[in-house]
Design a protein around this motif. Structure first.
Motif, short mmCIF file in Angstrom:
data_model
loop_
_atom_site.label_atom_id
_atom_site.label_comp_id
_atom_site.label_asym_id
_atom_site.label_seq_id
_atom_site.Cartn_x
_atom_site.Cartn_y
_atom_site.Cartn_z
N GLU A 153 0.70 -0.83 0.30
CA GLU A 153 0.01 -0.35 -0.45
C GLU A 153 0.82 1.06 -0.05
N VAL A 154 0.47 1.91 -0.79
CA VAL A 154 1.46 3.81 -0.82
C VAL A 154 0.78 4.43 -1.05
N PRO A 155 0.68 5.68 0.50
CA PRO A 155 -0.56 6.68 0.44
C PRO A 155 -1.02 7.48 -1.33
N LEU A 202 2.67 -10.59 -4.72
CA LEU A 202 2.82 -9.31 -3.97
C LEU A 202 1.87 -9.05 -4.83
N VAL A 203 1.23 -7.85 -4.11
CA VAL A 203 0.12 -6.60 -5.62
C VAL A 203 0.46 -5.56 -4.76
N ARG A 204 -0.24 -4.72 -5.95
CA ARG A 204 -0.08 -3.24 -5.05
C ARG A 204 -1.32 -2.87 -4.93
N GLY A 205 -1.75 -2.65 -4.34
CA GLY A 205 -2.87 -1.48 -4.09
C GLY A 205 -3.96 -0.98 -2.67
N HIS A 206 -4.44 -0.89 -2.58
CA HIS A 206 -5.76 -1.19 -1.25
C HIS A 206 -5.81 -2.81 -0.61
N GLU A 263 -9.51 -3.93 -1.07
CA GLU A 263 -9.62 -3.92 -2.71
C GLU A 263 -8.42 -4.38 -2.86
#
Lengths: 430, 139
Positions: free
Chosen positions: B40-42, B84-88, B91
């Motif tokens: 998670e990235v802001p 690994l995935v990126r996102g919220h 979700e």
């Protein structure tokens, strides 16, 4: 000079608190530092007004804090400029230039006209308003694209290149609108042109020759250039962030091969300089001004969104973006944070001196508070709308398939980007 | 019963309990097991470097966590695929579960304070609300 360790302790304590909050709540440290600064500044004001414990409560920045904050803003701007990939800008030159210029010009003109003729601000204040609201936050756009993987697509790269053009418009306006047009500006322009022309070759050679030394002569050389051009810019009543951004753009190609240097520089900037800048920017926001200016805050945010739409949306359609992508691009280019606060802070700390020697700043405290709040809102509101309703339909990027250490999967790329990532296809029409 | 299980891991004690439960379940039901970490990235950030710093730091940390998970599962005789995935978080977990066609998601409940729960919500609540399949919340 009194060193003021007590004040330093309080400011660093606030920076530490902001770090904890940002980590705990997964928020941007820059945003939290502004908010913590605003809260601390207003609490101190309240305590002082009520003479709590009979003490004088003040968190006013002294000279060295102002210097660190200013240095922080210069390095922020330099590093923002240095992030661009020159090849991307060349590849999408026509599209990124058109969208970037429109994204700057439409809100710049729209916000000036609104502030001058409807809100009744004077010309200087209206221009600061126009500059502060013209910005696009490359960082917000980049963060959103990293999440969706759009940064790997032609579409995403084009938008990012356009954002750099918009920010270039902002720093040029900040440097040009309030400069004294005399021989000093001419000297600055000539020296800057020569330095920008020679810097890439010279700095590349310098890093090759000296980069491994522990005293970091390469970093000192960059600081030397930034300070020198900043001094010349300030002498002509321009702004030091203008040459900083230009130097960043000029040296982007060099720094693309100096990732270790950038990493070390980043550590210094994040730990020691930007907290002073963002806390300082937040502390000058007066809560009382926000309540009385609430209506104007909402209207100015709407002015920014509408003018960005007028400027950007038709061009995205002209370049054959789909409707959803056009809306998404327009909303992302309506975001703003760092350059917006830099512009507003410039307006609050610069001005003209009258015959009695009194400084009249371009904007007053109330106008500053309103502008910074609009800028912060513009970082949040369009991002939320874009992510909620207009996010292009892409799968999240599969970053890494991790196998046990005995049979490791593909390693990340040299730039930290994932290897073997699922690359979403370009989403431009046609 | 469950042929494909997804367990969400983030290195917290709650996610370690979830992993242990998921590995036991996969061993007993001979199900395929996937461990998912979400980076998670802001979104509202002041600097590009801030994004890269958080992203790279989180990815490196989750990579370690996922490797440890793979080794833990192997010690229990279970093959674990780790991603690994990126996102919220919520979700991304739901989307990945849909794309992989899993029929059970296992998540841990962190036990936030009431205030934190009110402000942040709970990933496990959101996953159970939006999941296309059964969800096991491990306390």
């Amino acid at each position: 000079m009194e060193i003021g360790w007590g004040i330093a302790t309080v400011w660093m304590g606030l920076a530490l608190l902001a770090s904890f909050i940002s980590i705990r709540f997964k928020l941007s440290v820059a945003l939290v530092e502004i908010l913590v600064g605003a809260a601390a500044g207003n609490i101190a004001l309240l305590l002082n007004q009520n003479h709590v414990f009979g003490l004088h409560w003040s968190l006013e920045s002294n000279e060295w804090i102002k210097f660190l904050a200013g240095f922080g803003s210069i390095l922020l701007t330099f590093m923002a400029g240095a992030e661009i990939e020159p090849s991307i800008l060349r590849r999408f030159f026509k599209e990124s230039l058109s969208i970037g210029v429109a994204s700057f010009a439409a809100p710049f003109i729209g916000a000036i006209l609104y502030a001058r003729y409807i809100s009744g601000w004077d010309w200087s204040a209206a221009m600061i308003c126009g500059i502060a609201l013209s910005t696009t936050s490359v960082a917000v756009v980049y963060a959103v694209m990293i999440e969706t993987g759009l940064n790997e697509t032609d579409f995403g790269k084009l938008i990012l290149a356009a954002c750099f053009i918009t920010d270039l418009g902002t720093v040029l306006a900040l440097g040009a609108c309030f400069a004294n047009y005399d021989w000093r500006l001419l000297v600055f322009a000539v020296v800057a042109a020569v330095v920008l022309w020679l810097a890439p070759g010279f700095v590349r050679w310098f890093f090759t020759r000296f980069s491994t030394h522990v005293s970091e002569p390469g970093v000192k050389m960059v600081f030397f250039i930034l300070f020198g051009l900043g001094a010349l810019a300030t002498m002509s009543n321009s702004e030091a962030v203008l040459p900083a951004y230009m130097v960043g753009l000029a040296l982007a190609g060099v720094f693309a091969h100096q990732r270790d240097t950038i990493r070390r520089l980043r550590t210094t900037v994040f730990a020691f300089l930007t907290p002073f800048y963002f806390l300082n920017a937040g502390m000058k926001v007066h809560a009382a001004a926000l309540w009385s200016g609430l209506g104007l805050i909402v209207i100015l945010l709407a002015v920014k969104l509408v003018t960005k739409m007028v400027g950007v949306w038709p061009l995205t359609r002209m370049f054959r973006f789909g409707i959803r992508e056009s809306n998404y691009t327009t909303l992302l280019m309506s975001t703003g944070l760092t350059f917006g606060t830099i512009s507003a802070l410039f307006g609050l700390t610069h001005g003209y001196t009258d015959a009695s020697g009194k400084l009249h700043t371009y904007i007053n405290q109330e106008q500053y508070s309103i502008l910074v709040t609009v800028v912060i809102a513009s970082a949040i509101v369009p991002t939320l709308i874009a992510q909620k309703w207009f996010k292009p339909d892409l799968e999240p990027v599969i970053a890494l398939d991790v196998a046990p250490s005995s049979s490791m999967g593909p390693a990340p790329g040299a730039d930290g980007a994932p290897a073997g990532a699922t690359r979403p296809a370009s989403i431009r029409e046609g | 019963m469950f042929t494909k299980i997804l367990v969400a891991i983030d290195g917290s004690p709650a996610s370690e309990k979830a992993l242990a439960a998921a590995v036991d379940l996969a061993a007993n039901s001979r199900a395929e097991l996937i461990a998912l970490g979400v980076v998670e990235v802001p979104e509202v950030v002041g600097m590009i470097d801030e994004v890269d710093e958080i992203r790279q730091g989180t990815e490196a940390y989750l990579r370690q966590i996922n490797e440890a998970a793979v080794n833990y599962a192997r010690s229990r005789g279970v093959v674990l695929r780790s991603v690994l995935v990126r996102g919220h978080a919520a979700e991304a977990i739901v989307k990945y579960a849909e794309s992989e066609g899993v029929n059970l998601i296992v998540v841990g409940q962190r036990g936030h304070s009431r205030i934190a729960r009110f402000l942040l919500g709970s990933t496990s609540d959101r996953v159970s609300e939006h999941s296309p399949c059964s969800v096991m919340i491990v306390k």
